[in-house]
Design an enzyme around this catalytic site. Structure first.
Site, short mmCIF file in Angstrom:
data_model
loop_
_atom_site.label_atom_id
_atom_site.label_comp_id
_atom_site.label_asym_id
_atom_site.label_seq_id
_atom_site.Cartn_x
_atom_site.Cartn_y
_atom_site.Cartn_z
CG HIS A 146 13.41 0.84 -22.73
ND1 HIS A 146 14.50 0.00 -22.79
CD2 HIS A 146 13.04 0.90 -21.42
CE1 HIS A 146 14.78 -0.41 -21.56
NE2 HIS A 146 13.91 0.11 -20.71
CG ASN B 297 14.75 -3.06 -18.97
OD1 ASN B 297 15.61 -2.66 -19.75
ND2 ASN B 297 14.12 -2.27 -18.12
CB CYS C 20 15.87 2.30 -19.62
SG CYS C 20 16.10 0.95 -18.46
O1 UT7 Z 1 13.35 0.37 -17.87
C1 UT7 Z 1 13.43 1.22 -16.78
C2 UT7 Z 1 12.11 1.64 -16.37
N1 UT7 Z 1 11.44 0.57 -15.64
C3 UT7 Z 1 10.18 0.32 -15.94
O2 UT7 Z 1 9.64 0.88 -16.85
C4 UT7 Z 1 9.41 -0.62 -15.01
C5 UT7 Z 1 8.09 0.01 -14.67
N2 UT7 Z 1 7.31 -0.78 -13.75
C6 UT7 Z 1 6.75 -1.94 -14.10
O3 UT7 Z 1 6.94 -2.43 -15.18
C7 UT7 Z 1 5.81 -2.60 -13.12
O4 UT7 Z 1 5.50 -1.71 -12.07
C8 UT7 Z 1 6.38 -3.92 -12.50
C9 UT7 Z 1 6.44 -4.98 -13.58
C10 UT7 Z 1 7.76 -3.68 -11.93
C11 UT7 Z 1 5.44 -4.42 -11.41
O5 UT7 Z 1 4.11 -4.58 -11.92
P1 UT7 Z 1 2.88 -3.95 -11.17
O6 UT7 Z 1 1.69 -4.34 -11.92
O7 UT7 Z 1 3.14 -2.48 -10.99
O8 UT7 Z 1 2.88 -4.74 -9.79
P2 UT7 Z 1 2.92 -4.15 -8.32
O9 UT7 Z 1 4.30 -3.67 -7.99
O10 UT7 Z 1 1.78 -3.21 -8.13
O11 UT7 Z 1 2.62 -5.46 -7.49
C12 UT7 Z 1 1.33 -6.10 -7.55
C13 UT7 Z 1 1.35 -7.34 -6.69
C14 UT7 Z 1 1.92 -7.10 -5.29
O12 UT7 Z 1 1.21 -7.92 -4.39
P3 UT7 Z 1 0.04 -7.32 -3.47
O13 UT7 Z 1 0.70 -6.23 -2.65
O14 UT7 Z 1 -0.99 -6.81 -4.41
O15 UT7 Z 1 -0.38 -8.50 -2.67
C15 UT7 Z 1 3.34 -7.59 -5.39
O16 UT7 Z 1 3.85 -8.04 -4.16
O17 UT7 Z 1 2.21 -8.32 -7.30
C16 UT7 Z 1 3.18 -8.75 -6.35
N3 UT7 Z 1 4.40 -9.08 -7.05
C17 UT7 Z 1 4.64 -10.30 -7.57
N4 UT7 Z 1 3.92 -11.44 -7.57
C18 UT7 Z 1 4.45 -12.50 -8.21
C19 UT7 Z 1 5.45 -8.27 -7.35
N5 UT7 Z 1 6.38 -8.95 -8.04
C20 UT7 Z 1 5.90 -10.20 -8.20
C21 UT7 Z 1 6.39 -11.35 -8.86
N6 UT7 Z 1 5.63 -12.48 -8.84
N7 UT7 Z 1 7.58 -11.37 -9.49
#
Ligand code: UT7
Length: 332
Positions: A256, A286, A116
């Protein structure tokens, strides 16, 4: 003799027609508009549905738009670089395919893969060629068909990505505009948090890799998030400090577009008014190396010659970086 600076002198873009919104995604995986909007800030993303067209097609459409808008003849272009992680094929490079598609015949070029951060790494690379004085018209395009490496059964990654291409024309200038400064960094120890497991020379394609869904994006979101927030904000603050820029001096942050919360953290750290931050993540998601030029394209009418812009990105690798750019023209 004084060295020329590299200036962006035009922007072109192309986004495919089909729009995949959060409602449709919610029928494909267990997710919701509410979760995606609060955690990431994406409402919809554009998808290139045609199976016979890859990222080079998107790139060629953006370059055609750029050449038309800037009145540039294909034969005048002396270099074309494509930033991409989704090239049409391992080889040849998208740069050669795009050049052929648009009729660029007197140039050389290659692809650049920096995740990215592709646009910031690439713009700095291009600027070095311009500063030699030898290259006069360089086309630099970010082109991504992220949908082909997105696993639409994985709710943790499939809401995040979209397809798009955007291109800039870079030319020499002796005025007080163009690329003023940059900071680029990488840390390969972060490579296991965001990558594609198979398909390269380490783990070539096989029936097993396909069965195990290893040809899609793999991401440990929280690790990437933590690193993105601190590293993108750090370099953005550092480039302001070393160029003696205050928040008032900056017209726009062009970040980005991976997550609205990462963008907000960067803007906060820079002390910037949110009104000075280009944000279109809600419409495109993205699009990897296309996010920053797509912002420039959408905001082109509001940009004025001499405006101070900070471009910042973080991505797979890890890679990250920032550019201090003085905008070079008023749109006619
Ligand atoms: O451009 C390249 C670089 N990439 C980035 O910069 C991405 C960086 N990361 C992020 O933007 C975030 O980490 C994400 C958007 C990918 C995820 O957000 P998060 O707040 O870090 O969520 P998480 O992975 O900690 O997940 C929290 C909860 C989990 O459930 P539990 O374990 O708390 O029960 C996930 O299973 O949200 C759940 N979850 C979802 N729920 C509904 C994960 N994806 C989804 C979804 N819909 N799509």
């Amino acid at each position: 003799m004084e060295k020329p600076r590299a200036a962006i002198t035009g922007v072109g873009a192309y986004t495919p027609e089909y729009i995949l919104n959060n409602e449709e995604l919610s029928r494909m995986v267990d997710t919701s508009d509410e979760w995606i909007m609060t955690r990431v800030g994406i409402k919809e993303r554009h998808i290139l549905k045609d199976k016979d067209k890859g990222s080079a097609y998107l790139g060629a459409k953006a370059v055609e738009d750029l050449l038309k808008k800037t009145g540039t003849k294909p034969e005048e272009v002396d270099m074309l670089i494509c930033a991409t992680v989704t090239a049409d094929m391992h080889f040849p490079a998208n740069a050669q395919i795009i050049a052929d598609m648009v009729g660029i015949k007197n140039a050389f070029g290659f692809d650049l893969n920096a995740g990215c951060s592709g646009f910031v790494f690439g713009l700095v690379t291009v600027s070095q060629f311009i500063e030699t004085g030898r290259y006069k018209k360089i086309v630099f395009v970010g082109a991504e068909k992220m949908s082909v490496i997105t696993d639409y059964t994985d709710r943790t990654t499939c809401p995040l990505f979209g397809d798009a291409a955007a291109a800039v024309l870079v030319e020499p200038t002796f005025e007080e505009v163009g690329l003023m400064d940059h900071i680029l960094r990488m840390d390969g120890s972060g490579r296991s948090y965001l990558y594609m497991k198979a398909g390269g020379s380490l783990n070539p394609p096989s029936i097993e890799t396909v069965k195990n869904r290893e040809h899609f994006i793999y991401q440990e979101g929280q690790q990437v998030f933590k690193n993105a927030v601190s590293r993108m904000a750090d370099v953005s603050a550092e480039i302001m400090e070393r160029n003696h820029l205050t928040a008032d001096d900056i017209a726009w942050l062009v970040p980005h577009q991976a997550n609205l919360r990462i963008i907000d953290a960067t803007a906060n750290r820079m002390g910037l008014d949110p009104a000075k931050v280009m944000i279109n993540i809600q419409k495109y998601g993205n699009t990897t190396s296309a996010t920053i030029p797509l912002c420039l394209y959408e905001w082109e009418d509001q940009l004025h010659k001499g405006d101070n812009l900070i471009l910042s990105a973080f991505g797979a690798g890890f890679t990250w970086g920032t550019i201090y750019l003085k905008w070079a023209y008023n749109k006619k």
